[in-house]
Design a protein around this motif. Structure first.
Motif, PDB file in Angstrom:
ATOM      1  N   ARG A   1      -8.717   2.309  -7.355  1.00 37.56           N
ATOM      2  CA  ARG A   1      -7.725   1.951  -8.365  1.00 37.56           C
ATOM      3  C   ARG A   1      -6.318   2.262  -7.881  1.00 37.56           C
ATOM      4  O   ARG A   1      -5.388   1.534  -8.195  1.00 37.56           O
ATOM      5  CB  ARG A   1      -7.999   2.697  -9.669  1.00 37.56           C
ATOM      6  CG  ARG A   1      -9.386   2.356 -10.266  1.00 37.56           C
ATOM      7  CD  ARG A   1      -9.420   2.666 -11.760  1.00 37.56           C
ATOM      8  NE  ARG A   1      -9.081   4.036 -12.074  1.00 37.56           N
ATOM      9  CZ  ARG A   1      -9.953   5.040 -12.167  1.00 37.56           C
ATOM     10  NH1 ARG A   1     -11.222   4.807 -11.927  1.00 37.56           N
ATOM     11  NH2 ARG A   1      -9.571   6.238 -12.476  1.00 37.56           N
TER      12      ARG A   1
ATOM     13  N   ASP B   1      -5.935   4.441 -14.964  1.00 37.87           N
ATOM     14  CA  ASP B   1      -5.908   3.102 -15.548  1.00 37.87           C
ATOM     15  C   ASP B   1      -4.942   3.004 -16.725  1.00 37.87           C
ATOM     16  O   ASP B   1      -4.712   1.915 -17.253  1.00 37.87           O
ATOM     17  CB  ASP B   1      -7.315   2.694 -16.012  1.00 37.87           C
ATOM     18  CG  ASP B   1      -8.226   2.391 -14.836  1.00 37.87           C
ATOM     19  OD1 ASP B   1      -7.698   2.032 -13.761  1.00 37.87           O
ATOM     20  OD2 ASP B   1      -9.444   2.523 -14.990  1.00 37.87           O
ATOM     21  N   HIS B   2      -4.419   4.156 -17.142  1.00 33.07           N
ATOM     22  CA  HIS B   2      -3.476   4.201 -18.268  1.00 33.07           C
ATOM     23  C   HIS B   2      -2.244   4.969 -17.785  1.00 33.07           C
ATOM     24  O   HIS B   2      -2.075   6.153 -18.077  1.00 33.07           O
ATOM     25  CB  HIS B   2      -4.118   4.879 -19.473  1.00 33.07           C
ATOM     26  CG  HIS B   2      -5.454   4.307 -19.834  1.00 33.07           C
ATOM     27  ND1 HIS B   2      -5.596   3.115 -20.512  1.00 33.07           N
ATOM     28  CD2 HIS B   2      -6.716   4.756 -19.572  1.00 33.07           C
ATOM     29  CE1 HIS B   2      -6.899   2.851 -20.670  1.00 33.07           C
ATOM     30  NE2 HIS B   2      -7.587   3.831 -20.107  1.00 33.07           N
TER      31      HIS B   2
ATOM     32  N   ASN C   1      -7.073   9.227 -15.788  1.00 30.78           N
ATOM     33  CA  ASN C   1      -6.256   8.308 -16.587  1.00 30.78           C
ATOM     34  C   ASN C   1      -5.385   7.379 -15.743  1.00 30.78           C
ATOM     35  O   ASN C   1      -4.378   6.870 -16.225  1.00 30.78           O
ATOM     36  CB  ASN C   1      -5.375   9.116 -17.550  1.00 30.78           C
ATOM     37  CG  ASN C   1      -6.184   9.765 -18.646  1.00 30.78           C
ATOM     38  OD1 ASN C   1      -6.501   9.149 -19.649  1.00 30.78           O
ATOM     39  ND2 ASN C   1      -6.513  11.038 -18.454  1.00 30.78           N
TER      40      ASN C   1
END
Length: 299
Positions: free
Chosen positions: A299, A158-159, A156
């Motif tokens: 990321r 990316d969130h 998660n």
């Protein structure tokens, strides 16, 4: 007789009962399990043997000595007592929210309770996990094995807001382990990262991190000596296919799959997933990288 290799089996029992080749690492596990108590953490790359290590520890603590015949620990003075085991693998499902993670922990607790013919109260996941430990420890202290502790967070990234909520859920979960210390014989936690270690384990201040400990630098992976001792027959077979001398093939294997080092000046270890796939498929390839790019690093 040449034992077959298997790169996709991460269960110790299946390896032994299936007659597959097992590189004996039980001397390292003895150093972990022999003390009366211990809480350990180890980070290693994916597909590097962490789940197999967890599975092997589970069989040790369940007292299944027959699986370890002729291995190092079978010849040691380990006492082979049987302990109740709580094993949790956070890689089993893709988690998107903190609520889903709480439900997963509750499900794990209920399933493990059922294995031991116990009944947990319908309650909050933290209370259920606490009750599970207390009930299992009625006769013997509990062993807790946790695989891929960081996967719910990594999935998660990316969130970020949700990842932080998931981190808080994990932090609360590990707080219970600290609070239940009197009921616990042994804890072992694995993951692929240490970036969230401080936040997640802040309450678990008695945790021993062996990730970069020289004593365990070669506990996972295959050393040069282990390659020679265990795989000489497989190297000879590969040499025939490659139409080259065994020494030439051994050098090529080193160039492709050697080079991992987890403490300063330690012996290099071969990537176990790639090495086993090499001998299984009889073909050089980027097996480890091809299983999936670690996009979370990017990321």
């Amino acid at each position: 007789m040449l034992k077959p290799v298997q790169a996709s089996t991460y269960t110790f029992r299946n390896i032994i009962e299936g007659g597959f080749l097992y590189v004996d690492k039980t001397n390292y596990l003895y150093d972990l399990v022999r003390p009366a108590t211990g809480i350990y953490f180890m980070a290693r790359p994916r597909r590097f043997g962490k789940s197999l290590m967890i599975s092997t520890l589970e069989e040790i603590f369940k007292g299944n000595r027959d699986l370890f015949k002729d291995l190092w620990i079978d010849r040691s003075d380990y006492d082979w007592q049987t302990y109740p085991v709580i094993r949790i693998d956070f890689s089993q499902e893709r988690i998107y929210t903190a609520t889903e993670l709480q439900e997963m922990i509750a499900t794990f607790s209920e399933e493990i309770a059922a294995q031991y013919q116990l009944t947990l109260p319908k309650s909050h996941y933290q209370r259920q996990f606490r009750h599970l430990i207390q009930q299992l420890a009625a006769n013997k202290k509990v062993v807790i094995l946790i695989d891929e502790y960081d996967k719910p967070i990594i999935d998660n990234l990316d969130h970020l807001a949700e990842a932080k909520q998931i981190r808080e859920t994990l932090k609360n979960f590990y707080t219970i382990i600290k609070a239940m210390d009197q009921y616990i014989r042994f804890v072992f936690i694995t993951g692929i990262s240490k970036f969230s270690k401080v936040g997640v384990f802040s309450a678990l201040n008695n945790l021993t991190d062996i990730t970069m400990n020289p004593r365990f630098a070669t506990a996972l992976g295959i050393t040069e000596n282990e390659l020679v001792q265990n795989f000489s027959g497989h190297i000879d077979m590969l040499a025939i296919k490659e139409q080259a001398a065994a020494e030439t093939v051994a050098l090529k294997i080193r160039q492709w799959y050697d080079g991992f080092c987890f403490v300063e000046d330690c012996p290099n270890v071969y990537n176990p997933f790639s090495t086993l796939n090499l001998f299984y498929n009889q073909r050089f390839a980027n097996y480890w990288f091809e299983t999936g790019t670690p996009t979370f690093l990017i990321r």
